[in-house]
Design an enzyme around this catalytic site. Structure first.
Site, PDB file in Angstrom:
ATOM      1  N   GLU A 121     -64.573  17.191 -22.973  1.00  0.00           N
ATOM      2  CA  GLU A 121     -65.842  17.003 -22.408  1.00  0.00           C
ATOM      3  C   GLU A 121     -65.579  17.335 -20.745  1.00  0.00           C
ATOM      4  O   GLU A 121     -64.682  16.704 -20.192  1.00  0.00           O
ATOM      5  CB  GLU A 121     -66.632  15.984 -22.751  1.00  0.00           C
ATOM      6  CG  GLU A 121     -67.950  15.751 -21.840  1.00  0.00           C
ATOM      7  CD  GLU A 121     -68.930  16.796 -21.814  1.00  0.00           C
ATOM      8  OE1 GLU A 121     -69.160  17.198 -23.204  1.00  0.00           O
ATOM      9  OE2 GLU A 121     -69.416  17.494 -20.998  1.00  0.00           O
ATOM     10  N   ASP A 145     -61.204  21.426 -19.834  1.00  0.00           N
ATOM     11  CA  ASP A 145     -61.842  22.327 -20.462  1.00  0.00           C
ATOM     12  C   ASP A 145     -61.438  22.597 -21.916  1.00  0.00           C
ATOM     13  O   ASP A 145     -60.316  22.610 -22.224  1.00  0.00           O
ATOM     14  CB  ASP A 145     -61.288  23.955 -19.808  1.00  0.00           C
ATOM     15  CG  ASP A 145     -61.800  25.020 -20.440  1.00  0.00           C
ATOM     16  OD1 ASP A 145     -63.075  25.396 -20.040  1.00  0.00           O
ATOM     17  OD2 ASP A 145     -61.280  25.660 -21.453  1.00  0.00           O
ATOM     18  N   GLY A 146     -62.462  22.515 -22.745  1.00  0.00           N
ATOM     19  CA  GLY A 146     -62.222  22.501 -24.270  1.00  0.00           C
ATOM     20  C   GLY A 146     -61.675  23.702 -24.930  1.00  0.00           C
ATOM     21  O   GLY A 146     -60.661  23.538 -25.611  1.00  0.00           O
ATOM     22  N   ASP A 166     -68.471  24.253 -29.563  1.00  0.00           N
ATOM     23  CA  ASP A 166     -70.083  24.099 -29.410  1.00  0.00           C
ATOM     24  C   ASP A 166     -70.427  24.037 -28.067  1.00  0.00           C
ATOM     25  O   ASP A 166     -70.915  23.068 -27.337  1.00  0.00           O
ATOM     26  CB  ASP A 166     -70.531  22.608 -30.273  1.00  0.00           C
ATOM     27  CG  ASP A 166     -71.931  22.445 -29.953  1.00  0.00           C
ATOM     28  OD1 ASP A 166     -72.680  23.239 -29.955  1.00  0.00           O
ATOM     29  OD2 ASP A 166     -72.437  21.194 -29.956  1.00  0.00           O
TER      30      ASP A 166
HETATM   31  N1  SAM Z   1     -70.950  18.953 -29.698  1.00  0.00           N
HETATM   32  C1  SAM Z   1     -72.107  18.101 -29.159  1.00  0.00           C
HETATM   33  C2  SAM Z   1     -72.520  17.591 -30.221  1.00  0.00           C
HETATM   34  O1  SAM Z   1     -72.962  18.410 -31.445  1.00  0.00           O
HETATM   35  O2  SAM Z   1     -73.060  16.435 -30.140  1.00  0.00           O
HETATM   36  C3  SAM Z   1     -72.984  18.720 -27.975  1.00  0.00           C
HETATM   37  C4  SAM Z   1     -72.214  19.524 -27.019  1.00  0.00           C
HETATM   38  S1  SAM Z   1     -73.285  20.120 -25.951  1.00  0.00           S
HETATM   39  C5  SAM Z   1     -74.252  21.280 -26.901  1.00  0.00           C
HETATM   40  C6  SAM Z   1     -72.160  21.065 -24.974  1.00  0.00           C
HETATM   41  C7  SAM Z   1     -71.307  20.006 -23.780  1.00  0.00           C
HETATM   42  O3  SAM Z   1     -70.178  20.692 -23.452  1.00  0.00           O
HETATM   43  C8  SAM Z   1     -71.894  19.411 -22.842  1.00  0.00           C
HETATM   44  O4  SAM Z   1     -71.757  18.123 -22.853  1.00  0.00           O
HETATM   45  C9  SAM Z   1     -71.232  20.129 -21.485  1.00  0.00           C
HETATM   46  O5  SAM Z   1     -71.156  19.202 -20.636  1.00  0.00           O
HETATM   47  C10 SAM Z   1     -69.881  20.321 -22.112  1.00  0.00           C
HETATM   48  N2  SAM Z   1     -69.091  21.584 -21.653  1.00  0.00           N
HETATM   49  C11 SAM Z   1     -69.371  22.573 -21.023  1.00  0.00           C
HETATM   50  N3  SAM Z   1     -68.562  23.346 -20.522  1.00  0.00           N
HETATM   51  C12 SAM Z   1     -67.469  22.535 -20.950  1.00  0.00           C
HETATM   52  C13 SAM Z   1     -65.962  23.054 -21.151  1.00  0.00           C
HETATM   53  N4  SAM Z   1     -65.452  24.374 -20.390  1.00  0.00           N
HETATM   54  N5  SAM Z   1     -65.402  22.318 -21.486  1.00  0.00           N
HETATM   55  C14 SAM Z   1     -65.552  21.344 -22.361  1.00  0.00           C
HETATM   56  N6  SAM Z   1     -66.818  20.977 -22.205  1.00  0.00           N
HETATM   57  C15 SAM Z   1     -67.773  21.420 -21.682  1.00  0.00           C
END
Ligand code: SAM
Length: 279
Positions: A121, A145-146, A166
């Site tokens: 996250e 970064d994921g 996601d």
């Molecule tokens: N997967 C979660 C669920 O199903 O409960 C919801 C995730 S939400 C749609 C997307 C998340 O990705 C957000 O919390 C955002 O802060 C995070 N995010 C955005 N860019 C990212 C990145 N490059 N790497 C990791 N996390 C990121």
């Protein structure tokens, strides 16, 4: 630029589709004993209060998990039971849902002692909430970064792999980046099961992801979509899941789950499923 907060959207119809796919895929993989590495590339903060100001502001859960919960006894597919059993622990008196588990919480709930769960996250405050929740949950949290983090950790130490991708798709380039990451991840771990969520938008931006994968090298991609029967004029009109290497039998079982969401008496959605790329 990170402004997306999942608390405004938790438990909406897209989460219902996404977490149904995630829980079904993982439990089907667990039919075999060998350990599974689970990666959640965009984890959010793991647990969402459905009564919070943020949740009530959009009331998105009303059209998603609250509706599913109301009709739970008439769902045809037995595969909902696992989600329903977990959700029953998120009620006050067994009736009204108070909170909703995000993807890392679903993974933590289902992981066996030998399985490993890693959650990425990037948002600072979401990452901190995730860290706090993860204490004792058996989930390794990486505030980075994921997509890059996933690639660095493949192939995993465990013999099998389940990955949820996601993103919030705040940046238009995210669609191409997800497609590119999937290709690179698949080259490192071809037998992995990859779940990718995408929004279906009036702008059609998601076609960048779909087209790239349709013309790319990754094989065996199942595509599930649920469309709102009464869509807004602009914005998100449906929710899509791509499942690479679905476990044997997943196709028909997931299709049956999504059919349960159809019609105005259920979630007001129309479901479809095809192979974006066959074997
Ligand atoms: N997967 C979660 C669920 O199903 O409960 C919801 C995730 S939400 C749609 C997307 C998340 O990705 C957000 O919390 C955002 O802060 C995070 N995010 C955005 N860019 C990212 C990145 N490059 N790497 C990791 N996390 C990121």
């Amino acid at each position: 630029m990170l402004s997306y907060l999942h608390a405004f959207h938790a438990g909406n119809y897209a989460d219902v589709q996404k977490h149904a796919a995630l829980t079904l895929a993982l439990t089907m993989m667990q039919a075999k004993q060998s350990p599974i590495a689970c990666f959640d590339t965009h984890a959010g903060s793991a647990l969402y209060d459905l009564t919070s100001e943020r949740a009530r502001k959009t009331a998105e859960a009303d059209g998603g998990i609250h509706r599913l919960w109301r009709v739970r006894q008439s769902l045809a597919s037995a595969d909902w039971q696992l989600m329903l059993d977990t959700l029953s622990r998120h009620t006050v008196d067994g009736s009204q849902l108070q909170s909703y588990p995000g993807s890392p919480a679903w993974l933590a709930e289902l992981a066996r002692p030998g399985d490993a769960v890693t959650a990425f996250e990037l948002h600072p405050s979401e990452g901190r909430s995730l860290e706090t929740w993860a204490v004792g949950a058996g989930v390794r949290v990486m505030q980075q970064d994921g997509l890059q983090g996933l690639l660095k950790r493949l192939p995993p130490a465990q013999p099998r792999l389940l990955t949820l991708i996601d993103p919030s798709y705040e940046i238009k380039d995210d669609y191409a980046q997800v497609a590119d990451t999937l290709v690179r991840a698949w080259q490192k771990c071809r037998h992995g099961v990859y779940l990718i969520w995408y929004p279906i938008l009036t702008s059609g931006l998601e076609k960048r992801l779909i087209d790239a994968l349709e013309q790319g090298s990754v094989r065996k991609i199942l595509r599930s979509e649920v469309m709102l029967d009464e869509p807004p004029e602009r914005g998100m009109v449906g929710s899509g899941m791509l499942v690479v290497n679905p476990p044997w039998g997943f196709e028909s079982r997931f299709e049956a789950m999504m059919k349960d969401l159809q019609g105005s008496a259920r979630l007001g959605l129309t479901a479809s499923q095809t192979w974006l790329v066959p074997e």
